[in-house]
Design a protein around this motif. Structure first.
Motif: not given
Length: 517
Positions: A481-500
């Protein structure tokens, strides 16, 4: 002259004794000129009544001894025949002796006479002497002990201990090792008669066993613990496990009684005692007669009220406002406080004599933060309770916690203990309109300033309700949820923030852990 000294000096004494073989031999002239222990005490000390207990029966013709004794001491003798299974049967001796003393003292108090019971240790069996000591250091603490011998004559006996203040706590303390062995295998959840006490932690299992032990002993109990730790629950448990269970349990909040109403509420009043007293009103002590009186928040009692409570505990009598006579009451006291009463005593806010009168058996109830492994059980128990109660109302959906919602509840520190937990569960179930309780439902229900300790994630107790998969799910969901919030809902960016490596892995995790996007 000191009033207390004068009062004690003018009190009448009643001698209680078992008839012994040396007494019978003395009346027959078979004791080498000795009078026997009863006659010797009766002729050398002053008594208003002589009460003798006899377990010999017709075979020994004790009536002849009584006639002889009356000639020796010039007093009428009351002979009470008692059938005992054995002259060394402690239980039967205790019941017979206590019943007789109770009966005689009740008669005297009804006549408004103040008397001192005197128990004679010399005649009878050693078991009979031991029971007199138990009675004198227990329920009849005002009693005197005497003995008679050829060598020393008649003498008072001083016992350098108090059986309730020393023996009972020592017994409980000495049983600690047994308690720990028992509690190690004691399944509270499987026990049908715990009367609402929920928990499997070592400290709760031990407290339940201690409560059962003290329930069987008719002594005062003091329950200490923070607000919401279950003091009334334990008080009711002790009452239901005691011999008084068929009688009334009356709970009184001492802090809720206005000072000017204390006496009328606790002691009652007669009709016409004051303006508005248009009927007889028994006080709390009379209402609980034969049963248990639970004095909650006893530390809130003002000083003058403490004195009056102490008098009832010492004398076993109450007098209604406007009445001219005392009334005998037989009440077990269980007191509770969220204060440190010893500190209150040291600072002069609580009477030391009342504290030591109450603190015979002391149980200290732990806060929830010290009950490792119990939070999960309590949470499920309370949710079941709330579902059952609210389920009676139309339109209510039975609730269950999501993994993340439950983890927030498990990590909460619960400063208000079980009371706070129950009220929180109730608020959640009232506000939540769905069947599954989510994180936001919990966060909304927790009171401001009492949110969970986020730094405690690495120090949760193992065992009990601990589940590493639930903890892993909570952490994963939180960071997704934190990654999605910080990425503005962008899943590619959220995945990168999480190291996926790719957002498809993120999609799999979102589905697996039920994260709302």
């Amino acid at each position: 002259m000191d009033e207390t000294f004068f009062r004690e000096l003018t009190m009448e004494r009643i001698l209680f004794a078992w008839v012994g073989m040396n007494d019978l031999k003395a009346s027959r002239g078979e004791a080498d000129g000795q009078m026997g222990p009863i006659a010797r005490v009766a002729t050398e000390m002053t008594f208003s009544r002589l009460v003798l207990l006899d377990n010999y029966g017709p075979a020994e013709n004790v009536a002849d001894y009584v006639a002889w004794l009356e000639r020796q001491c010039g007093l009428p003798v009351e002979l009470v025949s008692v059938e005992l299974p054995s002259p060394v049967d402690f239980a039967a001796i205790y019941v017979a002796a206590r019943d007789q003393v109770d009966k005689v003292l009740t008669q005297e108090r009804m006549e408004r006479r103040e008397v001192v019971p005197v128990f004679h240790l010399s005649p009878g069996t050693p078991a009979m002497a031991a029971v007199w000591i138990l009675l004198a250091k227990g329920p009849f603490a005002e009693a005197e002990l005497v003995q008679a011998s050829r060598e020393k004559g008649v003498e008072s006996v001083e016992m350098p201990f108090n059986i309730f203040a020393e023996y009972v706590p020592d017994t409980i303390a000495g049983a600690d090792r047994r308690l720990m062995r028992l509690s190690a295998h004691y399944d509270l959840a499987a026990e049908p008669e715990t009367h609402g006490i929920v928990g499997q932690s070592k400290i709760i299992r031990k407290l339940v066993i201690q409560a059962r032990l003290v329930a069987a002993r008719d002594v005062p109990v003091l329950l200490e613990g923070e607000t919401g730790t279950g003091k009334e629950l334990f008080a009711r448990f002790i009452h239901r496990e005691s011999r008084r269970s068929e009688k009334r349990f009356l709970a009184v909040n001492c802090g809720a009684i206005p000072r000017e109403l204390f006496e009328s509420e606790f002691f009652g009043y007669v009709r016409g005692a004051f303006s508005g007293a248009n009927r007889e009103h028994p006080g709390y002590f009379e209402q609980a007669d034969g049963g248990t009186l639970f004095l909650d928040e006893i530390g809130e009692l003002p000083a003058d009220a403490q004195v009056k409570i102490l008098r009832v505990l010492n004398d076993g009598v109450v007098r209604r406002i406007g009445d001219a006579k005392d009334r005998q009451v037989n009440v077990r006291i269980i007191a509770a406080t969220n204060r440190n009463l010893l500190t209150e005593v040291s600072q002069g806010r609580f009477r030391s004599d009342l504290f030591y009168r109450l603190a015979v058996a002391v149980l200290r109830l732990p806060p929830l933060r010290e009950r490792e492994g119990d939070i999960h059980l309590l949470l499920e128990h309370m949710l079941t309770q709330v579902n059952r109660e609210l389920g009676k109302e139309p339109g209510y959906k039975q609730k269950k916690f999501s993994i993340n919602a439950k983890n927030i509840m498990l990590r909460h520190t619960w400063p208000g203990n079980a009371r706070e937990m129950y009220n929180t569960v109730l608020r959640i179930c009232v506000w939540c309109q769905e069947e599954v309780i989510q994180e936001e439902d919990v966060r909304q229900a927790l009171l401001p300033g009492t949110t969970e300790d986020k730094n405690d994630i690495l120090s949760q107790p193992l065992g009990g309700g601990f589940n590493i998969q639930e903890l892993q799910a909570f952490l994963t969901s939180h960071y997704i949820r934190r990654a999605l919030d910080e990425a503005g809902g962008n899943k590619r960016r959220a995945a990168a923030l999480l190291g996926l490596k790719n957002y498809q892995t993120l999609n799999n995790w979102i589905a697996k852990y039920g994260v709302e996007v």
